[in-house]
Design a protein around this motif. Structure first.
Motif, short mmCIF file in Angstrom:
data_model
loop_
_atom_site.label_atom_id
_atom_site.label_comp_id
_atom_site.label_asym_id
_atom_site.label_seq_id
_atom_site.Cartn_x
_atom_site.Cartn_y
_atom_site.Cartn_z
N HIS A 48 34.64 -100.20 18.01
CA HIS A 48 33.37 -99.87 17.36
C HIS A 48 33.49 -100.06 15.86
O HIS A 48 34.59 -100.17 15.30
CB HIS A 48 32.96 -98.43 17.69
N TYR B 21 30.80 -99.89 11.91
CA TYR B 21 29.50 -99.61 11.30
C TYR B 21 29.11 -100.76 10.40
O TYR B 21 29.85 -101.16 9.51
CB TYR B 21 29.57 -98.31 10.49
N GLU C 139 27.07 -101.75 7.57
CA GLU C 139 26.36 -101.09 6.48
C GLU C 139 25.09 -101.84 6.09
O GLU C 139 24.08 -101.22 5.74
CB GLU C 139 27.28 -100.96 5.26
N SER D 238 23.69 -99.77 11.07
CA SER D 238 23.80 -99.67 12.53
C SER D 238 25.25 -99.52 12.97
O SER D 238 26.17 -100.11 12.38
CB SER D 238 23.22 -100.93 13.20
N THR D 239 25.43 -98.74 14.04
CA THR D 239 26.73 -98.59 14.68
C THR D 239 26.82 -99.58 15.84
O THR D 239 25.90 -99.69 16.63
CB THR D 239 26.93 -97.16 15.20
N ASP E 61 20.63 -96.47 12.64
CA ASP E 61 20.39 -95.13 12.15
C ASP E 61 18.92 -94.78 12.38
O ASP E 61 18.07 -95.66 12.55
CB ASP E 61 20.71 -95.04 10.65
N TRP F 32 29.81 -108.94 13.93
CA TRP F 32 30.11 -107.75 14.73
C TRP F 32 31.44 -107.89 15.45
O TRP F 32 32.15 -106.90 15.64
CB TRP F 32 28.99 -107.52 15.75
N ILE G 49 29.74 -90.93 19.21
CA ILE G 49 28.67 -91.93 19.14
C ILE G 49 27.72 -91.65 20.30
O ILE G 49 28.11 -91.76 21.46
CB ILE G 49 29.21 -93.37 19.22
#
Length: 414
Positions: free
Chosen positions: A249, A251, A253, A257-258, A276, A295, A385
């Motif tokens: 996982h 984040y 920025e 979003s995670t 978020d 990602w 999460i």
């Protein structure tokens, strides 16, 4: 966790005006010419175009379904329309290739078809723990005789089949077509075609079936009812799965979003993207292939996580005519259509386009799979999460986007 994806794309028609592609597109170049700067293998170029198409199609669909679930297979839609280019000519060909995000300065038509052939070979490769089957079929009015070259290209590039069909007996034709689709999707899509037009001449179907086991399944005994916040004020009670252990996982920025990556046996992966609160529009607006590629780097390291993920079953059904018209395919479903490469005559057009996808997510991965115990990770403080509000999902295989969607309400199946 169990995830089944069954998808079928039924084509037989389309129209357009807003664009998500290169506005300077000038049409396809000579078949044998190769772009000087294109050093990718054909399948890599096609993969990149499918990703671009996925982002454009997602943005168009999500703008229509502002508060609803979204789920589709960009690979299936793209493959079906690429098949049509085997028989498309003039502006019809140009518009389809443009919307599929192919740049004529970088790749030839032959390379496009070869790229799809390589992708289909990759997708249909047998993998332990992963069932994935993609295929294409063309139903043609029995009095029409498809060109031999078209049939050969359909077979060689897309593993496609062509069947004569008496559409005038619409009830019988509809029954045969639905039976064909049901058999190839393990019975998950039974009634794809409804109210078949007896004047139909050409019907194109592209289907994809996916059934995979999680590398780390959830234990059903930890699944509890919990709140899922559909929006800031409304919440619904959903069965929420829980897993504790090492998960990939990170984040993002820039997108607030995670991102969580969960892997399947056989090489496929699911990316769950949780913006978020109040940041879904920002995520959707900036969604791009470049972001999605980042990602993979973002989630390379695993760490201890308490993960909450809802169970859900989702059906995505779309009439592609309006959507692809807005994206730029204007002639295919009108009298301007030129599909003379299929039948030798230009006046035949596609009359309907329906895309249907199904996703089922639960704990194990297959009906028969037994859940394993939780993974114990000592000496670490886990991050929590909780996917308890709308999120995006992308399913990939070797960087190819198989499925893409948004879960707004896990209880709403349609």
């Amino acid at each position: 966790m169990k995830m089944l994806f069954f998808l079928c794309l039924l084509l037989a028609g389309i129209n357009s005006k807003s664009y998500c592609y290169d506005p300077n597109y000038q049409g396809m170049r000579n078949q044998n010419q190769r772009g000087q700067d294109n050093r990718n293998m054909p399948w890599q170029s096609v993969r990149n175009s499918v990703c671009q198409f996925a982002c454009c199609f997602y943005k168009e669909i999500s703008s229509q379904e502002k508060n609803g679930n979204v789920f589709f297979s960009p690979l299936s839609i793209s493959t079906a329309f690429a098949m049509l280019t085997l028989g498309a000519r003039s502006d019809t060909l140009t518009q389809i290739l443009r919307v599929l995000s192919f740049n004529p300065r970088e790749i030839s038509e032959n390379e496009i078809h070869e790229g799809y052939r390589q992708l289909m070979e990759m997708v249909n490769r047998k993998n332990t723990g992963l069932q994935l089957k993609m295929g294409n079929v063309l139903f043609v009015l029995d009095r029409l005789k498809p060109q031999e070259k078209f049939l050969n290209d359909l077979r060689n590039f897309y593993e496609g089949e062509a069947y004569p069909m008496n559409f005038k007996n619409a009830v019988q034709a509809q029954q045969k077509i639905n039976q064909y689709v049901a058999e190839r999707t393990n019975g998950k899509i039974k009634d794809l075609v409804n109210n078949l037009d007896p004047l139909t001449e050409i019907l194109l179907i592209s289907y994809i079936y996916f059934n995979a086991e999680w590398e780390k399944p959830f234990d059903p005994k930890y699944t509890k009812m919990a709140k899922f916040f559909v929006d800031g004020n409304k919440a619904v009670e959903v069965p929420m799965m829980f897993g504790m252990g090492l998960f990939k996982h990170g984040y993002d920025e820039q997108l607030s979003s995670t991102v969580v990556q969960m892997d399947y046996k056989g090489g496929a992966s699911a990316f769950f993207i949780l913006p978020d609160r109040g940041r879904m529009r920002k995520l959707e607006k900036r969604l791009s292939c470049e972001r999605m590629s980042r990602w993979r780097t973002l989630v390379t390291k695993s760490s201890s996580v308490n993960l909450y993920l809802p169970k859900f079953t989702l059906y995505g059904t779309y009439d592609l005519k309006e959507t692809l018209y807005k994206m730029g395919i204007m002639d295919l479903f009108t009298d301007k259509a030129d599909l003379s490469g299929i039948t030798g005559k230009p006046q035949h057009r596609i009359s309907q386009a329906i895309h249907k996808a199904v996703i089922k997510v639960d704990e194990t991965g297959t009906e028969a799979a037994a859940a394993t115990g939780m993974e114990i990770v000592p000496m670490s403080v886990p991050v929590t999460i909780n996917f308890n509000r709308p999120f995006l999902i992308a399913i990939t295989l070797e960087s190819n986007i198989l499925f893409m969607g948004k879960i707004v309400n896990p209880l709403k199946k349609d």
